[in-house]
Enzyme design. Structure first.
Site, PDB file in Angstrom:
ATOM      1  CG  ASP A 113      -0.500  -0.318   2.508  1.00  0.00           C
ATOM      2  OD1 ASP A 113       0.485  -1.079   2.595  1.00  0.00           O
ATOM      3  OD2 ASP A 113      -1.065   0.166   3.514  1.00  0.00           O
ATOM      4  CG  HIS A 114       2.903   2.354   2.852  1.00  0.00           C
ATOM      5  ND1 HIS A 114       2.685   3.523   3.559  1.00  0.00           N
ATOM      6  CD2 HIS A 114       2.072   1.426   3.401  1.00  0.00           C
ATOM      7  CE1 HIS A 114       1.786   3.299   4.509  1.00  0.00           C
ATOM      8  NE2 HIS A 114       1.392   2.030   4.429  1.00  0.00           N
ATOM      9  CG  HIS A 199       4.634  -1.260  10.199  1.00  0.00           C
ATOM     10  ND1 HIS A 199       3.349  -1.432  10.655  1.00  0.00           N
ATOM     11  CD2 HIS A 199       4.570  -1.457   8.847  1.00  0.00           C
ATOM     12  CE1 HIS A 199       2.560  -1.709   9.643  1.00  0.00           C
ATOM     13  NE2 HIS A 199       3.273  -1.738   8.533  1.00  0.00           N
ATOM     14  CG  ASP A 222       1.602   1.619   7.733  1.00  0.00           C
ATOM     15  OD1 ASP A 222       1.145   2.754   7.511  1.00  0.00           O
ATOM     16  OD2 ASP A 222       1.235   0.598   7.103  1.00  0.00           O
ATOM     17  CG  HIS A 292      -2.224   4.004   6.752  1.00  0.00           C
ATOM     18  ND1 HIS A 292      -2.670   2.975   7.552  1.00  0.00           N
ATOM     19  CD2 HIS A 292      -1.434   3.420   5.817  1.00  0.00           C
ATOM     20  CE1 HIS A 292      -2.152   1.836   7.114  1.00  0.00           C
ATOM     21  NE2 HIS A 292      -1.412   2.076   6.067  1.00  0.00           N
TER      22      HIS A 292
HETATM   23 ZN   LIG Z   1      -0.008   0.661   5.340  1.00  0.00          ZN
HETATM   24 ZN   LIG Z   2       2.541  -1.273   6.589  1.00  0.00          ZN
END
Ligand SMILES: [Zn+2]
Ligand SMILES: [Zn+2]
Length: 327
Positions: A113-114, A199, A222, A292
């Site tokens: 997602d990043h 994370h 995150d 996020h």
């Molecule tokens: Zn994420």
């Molecule tokens: Zn992540």
């Protein structure tokens, strides 16, 4: 203690990702986005420091309500992008920003997602009007990812060089790998520092702080509540922080066989609404921007729901992020 190869852990992680993805709504039309065209037509010409949230949903599954994580810091027209979720180049276009103005890319960590559009952002900027070098920073193996991405797209690159007389993008893109916190870069507009956040199981994962002549802006990436992030964000004007709404996630994972363990995994690697308020208070930031969102595709989670969950824990200005919001 488990290892990445532990089958139980793999199942828990898979279920965790499924839970995040399951948060996406099936067939709900996206609310129309209020896109304000840049005044004067050339957003890049404006001076000072601008923060634009490009995408605000957490998790790897594409969502109707929010785009994938990405933000832009624009300093005197130069564009610095933090995270490259799917669609980042299009979101920059919707924000009225010129891809050729891209000067820096900062990847917080290597969840898709990043980083799904890390290479695409660079390739599409090059195919648009990028003619100046871009520096990219992130955890290893960013250099190898960059090389392999250019190889993956060799046909297009070769064709455009021959057909359109473009320079080789490999000469414009400079990837740098970060292994620890500290100063990342400094140019005539901005100083960027990083902190290692928490994370798991991804390591390292980074938060970034941008200091310019007129503003300080911090991105959490995150992380679960992180002392290193609090230190990095101390006294900043703006903290853009990830957030999850645990009650909604608990409902989603209730049917999972290992619901308790899954819940613990989420708590080990992300920050709840209550915790994000506490982090912002500890850091003494002026403005907290929620970003996020997890779940990020549930229309029942209105701005009011997020605000009510965070506000009791933070007395400063609280902004519920949304795609293309400029601050
Ligand atoms: Zn994420
Ligand atoms: Zn992540």
């Amino acid at each position: 203690m488990t290892t990445p190869d532990d089958p139980v852990r793999r199942r828990v992680l898979a279920a965790s990702l499924a839970a995040l993805g399951a948060a996406a709504l099936p067939a709900l039309a996206a609310a129309p986005l209020a896109v304000t065209p840049p005044p004067g037509g050339d957003a890049d010409a404006r001076t000072g420091t601008r923060l634009i949230l490009l995408g605000t949903a957490g998790g790897p599954t594409p969502k109707a309500l929010r785009a994938a994580p990405a933000s832009a810091v624009v300093v005197d027209g130069a564009v610095y992008v933090v995270d490259c979720g799917n669609g980042v180049a299009r979101q920059l276009a919707l924000a009225g920003l010129r891809l050729g103005a891209l000067r820096g890319v900062f990847v917080t960590h290597h969840h898709s997602d990043h980083n799904a559009d890390y290479g695409n952002l660079l390739l599409l900027a090059w195919a648009a009007d990028l003619r100046t070098p871009v520096d990219a920073w992130g955890p290893p193996p960013l250099k190898r990812m960059t090389r392999q991405f250019l190889r993956l797209n060799a046909t297009d690159i070769r064709t455009r060089i021959a057909d359109e007389g473009r320079v080789d993008p490999a000469t414009l893109i400079r990837a740098h790998e970060l292994r620890s916190g500290g100063e990342v870069m400094r140019d005539e507009r901005v100083r960027v520092r990083a902190a290692v956040v928490e994370h798991p199981p991804l390591q390292p994962a980074f938060a970034y702080r941008f200091d310019t002549a007129d503003r300080s802006i911090v991105f959490s990436g995150d992380t679960r509540p992180s002392a290193a992030l609090v230190e990095l964000a101390r006294g900043a004007d703006v903290l853009v922080h990830e957030v999850m709404y645990l009650p909604a996630l608990e409902k989603l994972i209730a049917s999972e066989a290992q619901a308790a363990r899954l819940r613990q995994h989420l708590l080990d690697s992300h920050t709840t609404a209550e915790q994000v308020g506490q982090v912002a208070t500890q850091a003494g930031v002026k403005t907290l921007v929620l970003n996020h969102f997890v779940p990020g595709g549930d229309p029942a989670l209105t701005d009011e729901v997020w605000r009510a969950a965070v506000a009791p824990h933070f007395q400063g200005e609280l902004v519920i992020g949304r795609d293309l919001l400029e601050l």
